[in-house]
Design a protein around this motif. Structure first.
Motif, PDB file in Angstrom:
ATOM      1  N   MET A   1      28.900 -48.063  -0.621  1.00  0.00           N
ATOM      2  CA  MET A   1      28.249 -47.396   0.491  1.00  0.00           C
ATOM      3  C   MET A   1      28.543 -45.917   0.373  1.00  0.00           C
ATOM      4  SD  MET A   1      26.990 -48.371   3.754  1.00  0.00           S
ATOM      5  CE  MET A   1      25.587 -48.655   3.725  1.00  0.00           C
ATOM      6  N   SER A   2      27.622 -45.137   0.794  1.00  0.00           N
ATOM      7  CA  SER A   2      27.783 -43.695   0.705  1.00  0.00           C
ATOM      8  C   SER A   2      28.533 -43.152   1.917  1.00  0.00           C
ATOM      9  CB  SER A   2      26.406 -43.044   0.598  1.00  0.00           C
ATOM     10  OG  SER A   2      25.643 -43.361   1.744  1.00  0.00           O
ATOM     11  N   GLU A   3      28.704 -41.863   1.898  1.00  0.00           N
ATOM     12  CA  GLU A   3      29.319 -41.183   3.033  1.00  0.00           C
ATOM     13  C   GLU A   3      28.335 -41.177   4.202  1.00  0.00           C
ATOM     14  OE1 GLU A   3      32.520 -39.751   3.389  1.00  0.00           O
ATOM     15  OE2 GLU A   3      32.775 -41.068   1.649  1.00  0.00           O
ATOM     16  N   PRO A   4      28.843 -41.065   5.430  1.00  0.00           N
ATOM     17  CA  PRO A   4      27.945 -41.038   6.587  1.00  0.00           C
ATOM     18  C   PRO A   4      26.996 -39.834   6.525  1.00  0.00           C
ATOM     19  CG  PRO A   4      30.264 -41.024   7.264  1.00  0.00           C
ATOM     20  CD  PRO A   4      30.233 -40.971   5.790  1.00  0.00           C
ATOM     21  N   ARG A   5      25.772 -40.044   7.001  1.00  0.00           N
ATOM     22  CA  ARG A   5      24.822 -38.939   7.090  1.00  0.00           C
ATOM     23  C   ARG A   5      25.000 -38.189   8.406  1.00  0.00           C
ATOM     24  NH1 ARG A   5      20.854 -40.549  10.587  1.00  0.00           N
ATOM     25  NH2 ARG A   5      20.405 -42.759  10.658  1.00  0.00           N
ATOM     26  N   GLU A   6      25.677 -38.854   9.363  1.00  0.00           N
ATOM     27  CA  GLU A   6      25.942 -38.225  10.656  1.00  0.00           C
ATOM     28  C   GLU A   6      27.264 -38.743  11.195  1.00  0.00           C
ATOM     29  OE1 GLU A   6      24.358 -39.072  15.082  1.00  0.00           O
ATOM     30  OE2 GLU A   6      22.766 -38.522  13.670  1.00  0.00           O
ATOM     31  N   THR A   7      28.058 -37.832  11.730  1.00  0.00           N
ATOM     32  CA  THR A   7      29.327 -38.190  12.369  1.00  0.00           C
ATOM     33  C   THR A   7      29.341 -37.557  13.747  1.00  0.00           C
ATOM     34  OG1 THR A   7      30.468 -38.251  10.236  1.00  0.00           O
ATOM     35  CG2 THR A   7      31.851 -38.042  12.194  1.00  0.00           C
ATOM     36  N   LYS A   8      29.693 -38.342  14.763  1.00  0.00           N
ATOM     37  CA  LYS A   8      29.720 -37.823  16.131  1.00  0.00           C
ATOM     38  C   LYS A   8      31.024 -38.231  16.804  1.00  0.00           C
ATOM     39  CE  LYS A   8      27.368 -37.502  20.483  1.00  0.00           C
ATOM     40  NZ  LYS A   8      26.184 -37.755  21.268  1.00  0.00           N
ATOM     41  N   ASN A   9      31.692 -37.260  17.382  1.00  0.00           N
ATOM     42  CA  ASN A   9      32.898 -37.510  18.156  1.00  0.00           C
ATOM     43  C   ASN A   9      32.468 -38.072  19.507  1.00  0.00           C
ATOM     44  OD1 ASN A   9      35.330 -37.511  19.467  1.00  0.00           O
ATOM     45  ND2 ASN A   9      35.839 -35.395  19.007  1.00  0.00           N
ATOM     46  N   ILE A  10      32.905 -39.281  19.832  1.00  0.00           N
ATOM     47  CA  ILE A  10      32.580 -39.886  21.124  1.00  0.00           C
ATOM     48  C   ILE A  10      33.832 -40.060  21.991  1.00  0.00           C
ATOM     49  CG2 ILE A  10      30.434 -40.965  20.340  1.00  0.00           C
ATOM     50  CD1 ILE A  10      31.996 -43.600  20.029  1.00  0.00           C
ATOM     51  N   ASP A  11      34.917 -39.404  21.598  1.00  0.00           N
ATOM     52  CA  ASP A  11      36.168 -39.463  22.351  1.00  0.00           C
ATOM     53  C   ASP A  11      36.044 -38.577  23.590  1.00  0.00           C
ATOM     54  OD1 ASP A  11      39.304 -40.148  21.924  1.00  0.00           O
ATOM     55  OD2 ASP A  11      39.038 -38.200  22.913  1.00  0.00           O
ATOM     56  N   ARG A  12      36.410 -39.089  24.735  1.00  0.00           N
ATOM     57  CA  ARG A  12      36.296 -38.304  25.961  1.00  0.00           C
ATOM     58  C   ARG A  12      37.621 -37.696  26.403  1.00  0.00           C
ATOM     59  NH1 ARG A  12      36.161 -42.162  30.930  1.00  0.00           N
ATOM     60  NH2 ARG A  12      37.410 -43.846  30.107  1.00  0.00           N
ATOM     61  N   TYR A  13      38.653 -37.816  25.560  1.00  0.00           N
ATOM     62  CA  TYR A  13      39.962 -37.293  25.924  1.00  0.00           C
ATOM     63  C   TYR A  13      40.360 -36.061  25.118  1.00  0.00           C
ATOM     64  CZ  TYR A  13      40.211 -41.716  28.359  1.00  0.00           C
ATOM     65  OH  TYR A  13      39.941 -42.766  29.197  1.00  0.00           O
ATOM     66  N   GLY A  14      39.434 -35.531  24.333  1.00  0.00           N
ATOM     67  CA  GLY A  14      39.716 -34.312  23.594  1.00  0.00           C
ATOM     68  C   GLY A  14      40.289 -34.516  22.207  1.00  0.00           C
ATOM     69  N   ASP A  15      40.386 -35.759  21.766  1.00  0.00           N
ATOM     70  CA  ASP A  15      40.878 -36.003  20.408  1.00  0.00           C
ATOM     71  C   ASP A  15      39.784 -35.617  19.409  1.00  0.00           C
ATOM     72  OD1 ASP A  15      43.481 -37.264  20.972  1.00  0.00           O
ATOM     73  OD2 ASP A  15      42.252 -38.828  21.915  1.00  0.00           O
ATOM     74  N   PRO A  16      40.165 -35.170  18.220  1.00  0.00           N
ATOM     75  CA  PRO A  16      39.157 -34.786  17.226  1.00  0.00           C
ATOM     76  C   PRO A  16      38.447 -36.010  16.653  1.00  0.00           C
ATOM     77  CG  PRO A  16      41.352 -34.617  16.281  1.00  0.00           C
ATOM     78  CD  PRO A  16      41.531 -34.946  17.743  1.00  0.00           C
ATOM     79  N   GLU A  17      37.271 -35.768  16.071  1.00  0.00           N
ATOM     80  CA  GLU A  17      36.572 -36.875  15.421  1.00  0.00           C
ATOM     81  C   GLU A  17      37.398 -37.364  14.245  1.00  0.00           C
ATOM     82  OE1 GLU A  17      33.443 -34.929  12.265  1.00  0.00           O
ATOM     83  OE2 GLU A  17      32.774 -35.182  14.314  1.00  0.00           O
ATOM     84  N   MET A  18      37.271 -38.642  13.970  1.00  0.00           N
ATOM     85  CA  MET A  18      38.029 -39.247  12.871  1.00  0.00           C
ATOM     86  C   MET A  18      37.207 -39.163  11.589  1.00  0.00           C
ATOM     87  SD  MET A  18      39.664 -42.650  14.650  1.00  0.00           S
ATOM     88  CE  MET A  18      38.092 -43.268  15.265  1.00  0.00           C
ATOM     89  N   PRO A  19      37.862 -38.992  10.465  1.00  0.00           N
ATOM     90  CA  PRO A  19      37.125 -39.027   9.199  1.00  0.00           C
ATOM     91  C   PRO A  19      36.735 -40.466   8.858  1.00  0.00           C
ATOM     92  CG  PRO A  19      39.469 -38.804   8.772  1.00  0.00           C
ATOM     93  CD  PRO A  19      39.293 -38.717  10.268  1.00  0.00           C
ATOM     94  N   TRP A  20      35.610 -40.629   8.176  1.00  0.00           N
ATOM     95  CA  TRP A  20      35.171 -41.945   7.732  1.00  0.00           C
ATOM     96  C   TRP A  20      36.234 -42.604   6.869  1.00  0.00           C
ATOM     97  CZ3 TRP A  20      32.963 -46.189   8.458  1.00  0.00           C
ATOM     98  CH2 TRP A  20      32.659 -47.057   7.432  1.00  0.00           C
TER      99      TRP A  20
END
Length: 169
Positions: A1-20
């Protein structure tokens, strides 16, 4: 599988988005008893169905087995769209995608070897797998093999660093 074409942070507590890579590392780790996976399918009448599975990560895909007479196999024959929900080390995942039956002898043998390495004595028998035993939810042998291709994954970290991220492929 390839790398994501889109990454979105959905955390509502201010944590950074996680890497795939965090999700991929958890998916590719050797099987452990504390890891749980559930396949969600849709019955022909539209009602949901969920069943435990013992998948294997290979070349960027999850593979799982099922007897053709089981509810999950019958559902997938009508509608290949499904989900896999997983509780893994440090992260919970919900993967949306499709499952297709795999009959390629080389892939089946690689998967059988992976299952044997994990303690399940699977063998290739024609275009499916057999073994002296399996999980009750798999039905009796032979077990067809399905490749799950995910299109979207949502991850929620269960240990630091925390976060919640959606990846689209």
């Amino acid at each position: 599988m390839s790398e994501p074409r889109e990454t979105k942070n959905i955390d509502r507590y201010g944590d950074p988005e996680m890497p795939w890579s965090r999700a991929e590392e958890a998916l590719s780790a050797p099987p452990a008893k504390e890891n749980t996976y559930f396949l969600g399918t849709c019955r022909p009448d539209g009602t949901p169905h969920s069943a435990g599975i013992g998948p294997q990560w290979l070349d960027g895909f999850l593979y799982f087995t099922s007897n053709p007479s089981t509810r999950k196999s019958r559902d997938l024959a009508v509608n290949p769209r499904c989900t896999i929900s997983a509780r893994l080390p440090r992260i919970d995942l919900v993967l949306d995608g499709t499952a297709e039956r795999i009959t390629d002898a080389g892939t089946l043998e690689r998967l059988a070897q992976g299952y044997r390495d994990g303690g399940w004595p699977a063998e290739v028998d024609g275009d499916a797998l057999t073994a002296p035993f399996s999980a009750p939810s798999a039905g009796p042998p032979p077990w067809q093999v399905y490749r799950f291709t995910f299109h979207q994954v949502v991850g929620v970290a269960t240990e630091e660093p925390y976060g919640a991220t959606r990846w689209r492929f």
